[in-house]
Design a protein around this motif. Structure first.
Motif, PDB file in Angstrom:
ATOM      1  N   THR A   9       0.825  -1.203   0.000  1.00 11.95           N
ATOM      2  CA  THR A   9       0.000   0.000   0.000  1.00 11.95           C
ATOM      3  C   THR A   9       0.859   1.252   0.000  1.00 11.95           C
ATOM      4  O   THR A   9       0.571   2.216  -0.719  1.00 11.95           O
ATOM      5  CB  THR A   9      -0.940  -0.002   1.217  1.00 11.95           C
ATOM      6  OG1 THR A   9      -1.709  -1.200   1.211  1.00 11.95           O
ATOM      7  CG2 THR A   9      -1.848   1.199   1.218  1.00 11.95           C
ATOM      8  N   LEU A  13       0.850   4.079  -2.925  1.00 12.38           N
ATOM      9  CA  LEU A  13       0.638   5.495  -2.610  1.00 12.38           C
ATOM     10  C   LEU A  13       1.823   6.349  -3.059  1.00 12.38           C
ATOM     11  O   LEU A  13       1.642   7.485  -3.514  1.00 12.38           O
ATOM     12  CB  LEU A  13       0.380   5.676  -1.116  1.00 12.38           C
ATOM     13  CG  LEU A  13      -0.989   5.213  -0.631  1.00 12.38           C
ATOM     14  CD1 LEU A  13      -1.031   5.200   0.892  1.00 12.38           C
ATOM     15  CD2 LEU A  13      -2.089   6.101  -1.189  1.00 12.38           C
ATOM     16  N   ALA A  16       1.390   6.947  -6.635  1.00 12.35           N
ATOM     17  CA  ALA A  16       0.340   7.950  -6.850  1.00 12.35           C
ATOM     18  C   ALA A  16       0.880   9.360  -6.616  1.00 12.35           C
ATOM     19  O   ALA A  16       0.536  10.297  -7.355  1.00 12.35           O
ATOM     20  CB  ALA A  16      -0.843   7.675  -5.933  1.00 12.35           C
ATOM     21  N   VAL A  17       1.737   9.516  -5.617  1.00 10.67           N
ATOM     22  CA  VAL A  17       2.348  10.831  -5.366  1.00 10.67           C
ATOM     23  C   VAL A  17       3.234  11.227  -6.541  1.00 10.67           C
ATOM     24  O   VAL A  17       3.243  12.394  -6.952  1.00 10.67           O
ATOM     25  CB  VAL A  17       3.133  10.820  -4.035  1.00 10.67           C
ATOM     26  CG1 VAL A  17       4.002  12.054  -3.902  1.00 10.67           C
ATOM     27  CG2 VAL A  17       2.182  10.727  -2.860  1.00 10.67           C
ATOM     28  N   CYS A  20       1.019  12.407  -9.338  1.00 13.47           N
ATOM     29  CA  CYS A  20       0.491  13.752  -9.055  1.00 13.47           C
ATOM     30  C   CYS A  20       1.580  14.815  -9.164  1.00 13.47           C
ATOM     31  O   CYS A  20       1.302  15.944  -9.562  1.00 13.47           O
ATOM     32  CB  CYS A  20      -0.138  13.778  -7.666  1.00 13.47           C
ATOM     33  SG  CYS A  20      -1.659  12.846  -7.569  1.00 13.47           S
ATOM     34  N   THR A  39      -4.324  16.426  -4.077  1.00 18.05           N
ATOM     35  CA  THR A  39      -4.232  14.972  -4.076  1.00 18.05           C
ATOM     36  C   THR A  39      -2.926  14.494  -3.452  1.00 18.05           C
ATOM     37  O   THR A  39      -2.906  13.473  -2.751  1.00 18.05           O
ATOM     38  CB  THR A  39      -4.365  14.436  -5.511  1.00 18.05           C
ATOM     39  OG1 THR A  39      -5.555  14.969  -6.099  1.00 18.05           O
ATOM     40  CG2 THR A  39      -4.440  12.933  -5.535  1.00 18.05           C
ATOM     41  N   ASN A  43      -2.723  11.986  -0.330  1.00 15.05           N
ATOM     42  CA  ASN A  43      -1.903  10.776  -0.381  1.00 15.05           C
ATOM     43  C   ASN A  43      -0.865  10.743   0.737  1.00 15.05           C
ATOM     44  O   ASN A  43      -0.570   9.682   1.287  1.00 15.05           O
ATOM     45  CB  ASN A  43      -1.217  10.642  -1.738  1.00 15.05           C
ATOM     46  CG  ASN A  43      -2.164  10.187  -2.818  1.00 15.05           C
ATOM     47  OD1 ASN A  43      -3.139   9.506  -2.545  1.00 15.05           O
ATOM     48  ND2 ASN A  43      -1.876  10.562  -4.047  1.00 15.05           N
ATOM     49  N   ALA A  46      -2.635   9.574   3.786  1.00 16.78           N
ATOM     50  CA  ALA A  46      -2.833   8.127   3.735  1.00 16.78           C
ATOM     51  C   ALA A  46      -1.526   7.380   4.001  1.00 16.78           C
ATOM     52  O   ALA A  46      -1.528   6.360   4.703  1.00 16.78           O
ATOM     53  CB  ALA A  46      -3.401   7.732   2.379  1.00 16.78           C
ATOM     54  N   MET A  47      -0.424   7.889   3.474  1.00 14.95           N
ATOM     55  CA  MET A  47       0.857   7.230   3.703  1.00 14.95           C
ATOM     56  C   MET A  47       1.238   7.253   5.183  1.00 14.95           C
ATOM     57  O   MET A  47       1.737   6.257   5.721  1.00 14.95           O
ATOM     58  CB  MET A  47       1.950   7.892   2.858  1.00 14.95           C
ATOM     59  CG  MET A  47       1.842   7.601   1.389  1.00 14.95           C
ATOM     60  SD  MET A  47       3.056   8.484   0.406  1.00 14.95           S
ATOM     61  CE  MET A  47       4.510   7.498   0.727  1.00 14.95           C
TER      62      MET A  47
END
Length: 94
Positions: A9, A13, A16-17, A20, A39, A43, A46-47
């Motif tokens: 996960t 993430l 995803a960073v 972005c 975003t 993220n 979430a991290m």
């Protein structure tokens, strides 16, 4: 087993960073850049939350709250700047 899933996960993430960050640099418009910045903040939240679960600690929850507040304020200020051209109003009621 859960350590493997939490590590995966974190890797997802992080990707995803990176995506972005690309949109933040290349983004064709200001709106795209603001959405990418927002975003990235989400993220990061979430991290840090996944890292808290991975390390089995609650010491980082204050950092999550601070980043959430700063992300909200930053997005609001940038959206207001795009809409009105200034962040702080003059106080002129015309």
């Amino acid at each position: 087993m859960s350590t493997v899933f939490l590590s995966m996960t974190l890797a997802i993430l992080a990707l995803a960073v990176l995506g972005c960050a690309y949109r933040l640099i290349v983004g064709p418009s200001r709106s795209d850049r603001i959405a990418a910045l927002d975003t990235i903040g989400i993220n990061l939240l979430a991290m840090i939350a996944v890292l808290c679960m991975l390390l089995d600690t609650q010491d980082l929850t204050e950092i999550i709250l601070v980043i959430g507040i700063l992300t909200f304020i930053g997005t609001t200020v940038l959206a207001r700047y795009i809409e009105r051209g200034s962040v702080i109003e003059d106080g002129d009621d015309r």
